[in-house]
Each structure stands twice: as structure tokens, then as C-alpha cells.
Design an enzyme around this catalytic site. Structure first.
Site, PDB file in Angstrom:
ATOM      1  N   GLY A 241       0.867  -0.983  -0.238  1.00 54.08           N
ATOM      2  CA  GLY A 241       0.010   0.472   0.238  1.00 54.08           C
ATOM      3  C   GLY A 241       0.707   1.344  -0.254  1.00 54.08           C
ATOM      4  O   GLY A 241       0.662   1.630   0.963  1.00 54.08           O
TER       5      GLY A 241
ATOM      6  N   TYR B 196     -13.583  -3.362  10.488  1.00 53.19           N
ATOM      7  CA  TYR B 196     -12.041  -2.864  10.070  1.00 53.19           C
ATOM      8  C   TYR B 196     -11.959  -2.685  11.925  1.00 53.19           C
ATOM      9  O   TYR B 196     -10.497  -3.624  11.699  1.00 53.19           O
ATOM     10  CB  TYR B 196     -12.578  -1.265  10.089  1.00 53.19           C
ATOM     11  CG  TYR B 196     -11.357  -0.587   9.859  1.00 53.19           C
ATOM     12  CD1 TYR B 196     -10.463  -0.114   8.528  1.00 53.19           C
ATOM     13  CD2 TYR B 196     -10.701   0.593  10.913  1.00 53.19           C
ATOM     14  CE1 TYR B 196      -9.697   0.138   8.696  1.00 53.19           C
ATOM     15  CE2 TYR B 196      -9.782   1.129  11.094  1.00 53.19           C
ATOM     16  CZ  TYR B 196      -9.592   1.504   9.380  1.00 53.19           C
ATOM     17  OH  TYR B 196      -7.432   1.982   9.216  1.00 53.19           O
TER      18      TYR B 196
END
Ligand SMILES: NC(=O)C1=CN([C@@H]2O[C@H](COP(=O)(O)OP(=O)(O)OC[C@H]3O[C@@H](n4cnc5c(N)ncnc54)[C@H](O)[C@@H]3O)[C@@H](O)[C@H]2O)C=CC1
Ligand SMILES: CC/C=C\C[C@H](O)[C@H](O)/C=C/C=C/C=C\C=C\C(=O)C/C=C\CCC(=O)O
Length: 261
Positions: free
Chosen positions: A12, A151
Site C-alpha cells: 500500500g 475494520y
């Protein structure tokens, strides 16, 4: 501190926090491999970094970290190109409560896979020279919100996994330090997805509370997260540490009660 001759892999790494970390690693003279799903963003990132730091110091590999074979290939290509691996940052993450299975795959399963692959290439168990791994969690693991339940679960999981692996590393002398970083709100594209029903599904109704928390606690710059990351990379005393970064306290560490029966 110079990281000359050191090779880092950042998942990422094409934008947001990962991108800031890649920048700091290159400033410290490391070679960096950016592993990211977003081809356009990754190629643009590499072109900008080549212009700033010179060609040959940074490589972009397009890869979906939730594809285990592709992630394995990305690690192998890194070692094939640069001859070694010293630093692994498992940073790629998403906040998708609608496709929550994907959120678990990217935020937790891929961090576990990335840690195991890192150990294969760095641990003394495999005849390698050692290294350091940093897994990215979130302050959401400490201050949860109804806005992002899955999450939050993944970020709890990252902390538990990382601390347990850090203990294993000490007990079996992997020669690899494994730490976790928990930023509060950071000004990146991810944070701006907060209002997006496509991502948050039915939990989007809590977005105003979430935004009030952002106003209350403040929003950090990615450069401060990179500063914390560099401390985890370079401070050889740290293993199993849980670094928190918040506006109120800056870079600091979570403390745990000693375990008792
Ligand atoms: N922005 C924030 O407020 C906070 C972010 N974090 C965590 O920090 C990490 C980085 O987040 P940000 O920089 O904010 O996000 P971002 O969305 O700005 O950047 C994430 C990067 O990961 C890449 N990515 C997403 N899914 C991928 C996949 N399957 N395979 C490979 N690459 C993939 C994206 O293309 C993007 O370049 C995440 O783990 C996030 O959960 C933690 C606390 C706060
Ligand atoms: C759609 C949103 C997308 C994802 C990114 C997340 O928003 C991010 O990972 C979540 C961050 C949540 C942060 C929650 C709390 C922040 C708290 C503070 O900043 C400070 C509060 C207390 C400090 C206590 C301490 O440091 O010990």
C-alpha cells in the site's frame, strides 16, 4: 540514521501513509519496493520518486495483497532484484463494511501472510540475517466506533497477531523485530471514504458522529506517521511494541498490564 544497503518492501505504498513511509525510507538511503494494487497511482509514485531520488532506488510492483500467490511473487521479485530483504511494512488497508470479507482479507489475512513471507526471507530460522517487520493497525483498535465494526475487528487482530509473533521471534531467536503502529485519524484518501455508502453500507448513518470524533481528536499528517515508522525501524530495542500516534500525545507507546494467572 542511514539505511544504506537495506532493502524495504512497503505494501500500500503508492499513496497515503505508505507513500510517506516510502519517501522517508528513500531519504534514509534504503532501496524500496512499493507493492500496491493501484497501477496508475503506483507508476506515478515511482516516476516522482525516481525524479527525486534517482533511478534504481525504487521499484513498483502491482499486486493485490489478498492474492497470496501474487504477494509471494512480489517478495521473491524483491529479493531477486535487490539481493536481500531487511524491512517489511504491512500497511495496505481498506475500510469496506459492505464487503466486510474483503476487509478481513486485506487488513488481517494479508498482514499475517506478509509477516510469514517476511520471516521466510529474513528470519535466522531460514538461514537469513534478520530484519524488522511493522504491521499497521489503528487507534480504532483502542477507541472503537459503530461506524466501522469489521475494520475495528481487523485492527484488533493485527495487534494480537503481531505481539504473539514478536514473542515467538524472541523465544526462537528469529533475529527479526516485529512491531505494530496505531495511528489516529490521518489525512489520506482512506479517511475521506468515511461518507461513502458504497464502502460503509448501513453504518454510513454514523458518519456524523465519526466526523465529530475527527474534529475532537484532530487529523494527523502522513509525515508524522512516517516519523513514527522510522523510529520503529531504527530503534533496535523495540520488539512487540504497540506505537500509538495521536494529535494530543504525539508518538507514544501503549502499555499493558503484566500477565498474571
Ligand atoms: N488514514 C487513517 O486515518 C488511518 C489509516 N490507518 C491504516 O493505515 C494504512 C494505510 O492507510 P491510508 O494510507 O490511510 O490509506 P490509503 O487508502 O490512502 O492508501 C492505501 C493504499 O493501499 C493500497 N491498497 C488497498 N488495497 C490493496 C490491496 N488489496 N493490495 C495492495 N494494495 C492495496 C491502495 O491502493 C492505496 O495505495 C491502512 O492499513 C489503514 O487502515 C490507520 C489509522 C488511521
Ligand atoms: C472510513 C474511515 C476509514 C478508515 C480509517 C480509520 O478512520 C482510522 O483507522 C480510524 C481511526 C480511529 C481513531 C480513533 C480514535 C482516535 C483517538 C485519538 O486521537 C486520541 C485519543 C486518545 C489518546 C489515548 C492514548 O493515546 O492512549
Amino acid at each position: 540514521m542511514s539505511l544504506t544497503e537495506k532493502v524495504a518492501l512497503v505494501t500500500g505504498g503508492a499513496q497515503g501513509i505508505g507513500r510517506a513511509v516510502v519517501q522517508s525510507l528513500l531519504q534514509s538511503s534504503a532501496k524500496v519496493v512499493v507493492v500496491d494494487l493501484n497501477k496508475a497511482c503506483g507508476e506515478q509514485c515511482k516516476a516522482q520518486l525516481d525524479a527525486e531520488f534517482g533511478e534504481g532506488n525504487c521499484t513498483f510492483i502491482q499486486c493485490d495483497v489478498s492474492d497470496g500467490d501474487a504477494l509471494q511473487d512480489a517478495f521473491q521479485s524483491t529479493v531477486d532484484q535487490f539481493g536481500r530483504l531487511d524491512i517489511v511494512i504491512n500497511n495496505a488497508g481498506i475500510a469496506n463494511e459492505k464487503n466486510w470479507e474483503k476487509t478481513i482479507q486485506v487488513n488481517l489475512t494479508s498482514v499475517i501472510k506478509g509477516t510469514y513471507l517476511a520471516l521466510e526471507h529474513m528470519s535466522k530460522e531460514y538461514g537469513k540475517e534478520g530484519g524488522t517487520i511493522i504491521n499497521v493497525s489503528s487507534m480504532a483498535a483502542f477507541l472503537h466506533s459503530p461506524h466501522q465494526p469489521v475494520y475495528t475487528a481487523t485492527k484488533h487482530g493485527v495487534i494480537g497477531f503481531t505481539r504473539a509473533m514478536a514473542d515467538a521471534s524472541i523465544q526462537d531467536d528469529y533475529g527479526v523485530r516485529i512491531n505494530v503502529l496505531c495511528p489516529a485519524f490521518v489525512d489520506t484518501p482512506l479517511l475521506h471514504s468515511v461518507e461513502d455508502e458504497e464502502n460503509m453500507g448501513k453504518f454510513v448513518k454514523y458518519k456524523d458522529d465519526f466526523k465529530r470524533s475527527m474534529t475532537k481528536f484532530g487529523v494527523l499528517k502522513p509525515s508524522l506517521i512516517a516519523e513514527g515508522m522510522m523510529r520503529l525501524i531504527t530503534d533496535t530495542s523495540l520488539n512487540g511494541a504497540v506505537m500509538k500516534i495521536t494529535c494530543s500525545k504525539g508518538i507514544h507507546f501503549h502499555t499493558y498490564e503484566p500477565m498474571s494467572a
